[in-house]
Design an enzyme around this catalytic site. Sequence first.
Site: not given
Ligand code: SAH
Length: 515
Positions: A38, A60, A175
């Site tokens: 991803d 995505k 998000m």
């Molecule tokens: N499965 C992922 C979340 C996916 S949804 C998890 O467990 O972290 C995608 C959202 O995750 C982004 O819009 C943001 O809000 C958050 N996100 C993912 N990686 C991030 C990062 N390195 N720093 C800040 N927010 C992050």
Amino acid sequence: MSAHGKLVYLIGAGPGDPGLITLKGTECLKKADVVVYDYLSNPRLLSHCRPDAEKIYVGKKGSQHTLEQEEINQLLVEKASAGKVVARLKGGDSFVFGRGGEEALALAEAGIPFEVVPGITAAVAAPAYAGIPVTHRDLTSTFALVTGHEDPTKEESAIDWAKIATGIGTIAFYMGVKNLPRIVERLIKHGRSPDTPAAVIRWGTMPRQQTVVGTLADIVKKVKQAGLTAPAITIVGEVVKLREQLNWFEARPLFGRKIVVTRSRAQASEFVEQLEALGAEAVEMPTIRIADPEDFGPLDKAIDNIESFHWIVFTSVNAVGRFVEQLLQRGRDIRDLKGIKICAIGAATADEVREYHLRVDLVPPKYVAESVVEALQQAGEIKGSRFLLPRADIARSLLPDEIHRLGGKAVEVDVYRTVLEEEADADVIQRLLEGDLDLVTFTSSSTVRNFAHMLGKERLAQIQSKTGFASIGPVTTQTAKELGIPIHIEASKHDIPGLVEAIKRFFSETSLSHG
Ligand code: SAH
């Protein structure tokens, strides 16, 4: 855990820092025939995969989907049905707003075996790197993970805002950057105090991490001012205040600095690691590549007569591995080096020799030929002794001259060759032109020459006001000056640790603001 195909691993890649994947996650990556990854999973993790593994990017980024979820499910089923071991790599944890649940259901329906490898989710990792513990005994006993992505036009929210707003201590919104105004509005409307501390963390755990701190009353304005966009996580709650004392990651000396490394990939790792340990983003732009020597003949001849030498002098890290490799190639091994003394130029070279379980007899205090010869002389007689010097084809010949002058015999053999890296990284050049990178580093004259060649006169002139340049020592600096490249930093100790030290000092003295 032996894998014989027809299996899908749903792997949480962690939040971004490539060190934050689990051991089990990397083990599963190693086994995969196919890797489906991803936008939010760090592409550097792909280095754990087998070189022949098929790598499929399914994108995505916000709403720009490269493949629709349904198609991704289908892809996993198809690849596994064909008897492959599939690694599905997703940012953070697959089951936390990662649609991993849907993928697992699709696999279950198709009767395909799968295993889930949890990952560190953004709501825990990003605040941790921003100095915010999501719970603390004195401040909160509850922690909620909430999607901020709900369609704002939706009449009925699936989120019980009244309960969330006042019933939970720390709330993390995934998000939620676009929706931040509505999230804040709802929290306040449902009873959360406008004074509640809040933080928005973008690209958490990465060198480009950015954090904005405020309260519910002003966080929207501050985020807008900072120009913060997705991906970011929003943390609401009293724990945000702890950042004042616990902000460790962003406080490191090179945090946020973007530094270009022009060494060959084979040589870059030590430098990259040291820069990253200090918080920098190391951007690799190899200008040279290590290749086989034009002719192995002289090296082979020396190896066949290895017992005729009194000393082997290794002048570079690369020479060591290349020499030992060829030794094995010739049907010999380190037992054939018995009785021969080993001199290593530079601490890194000495470390590399020790990697092969060989003892280093001498590491001259300075790298200049006179000093090496002086050290050799103190360690034994030069007159009448034979010295083998495995080296790169472009090495300067001062050292053999000195040895000959003192009555010794120096045999120089090429063990590798440095050649111009033909493929310039267009992405890095673009970032240079945009002024997005803070510093370009040169670790030898050839890196300077090839860098200049790669950019060409015009672009070289364009980037001069947009980035700084650092050199490992006077010889490299001289080459840069001749090519019209201004050097802002020169190491006083002419090795990688010396260069890193000089860069650190430079940035601690400059008040250049960075984002
Ligand atoms: N499965 C992922 C979340 C996916 S949804 C998890 O467990 O972290 C995608 C959202 O995750 C982004 O819009 C943001 O809000 C958050 N996100 C993912 N990686 C991030 C990062 N390195 N720093 C800040 N927010 C992050």
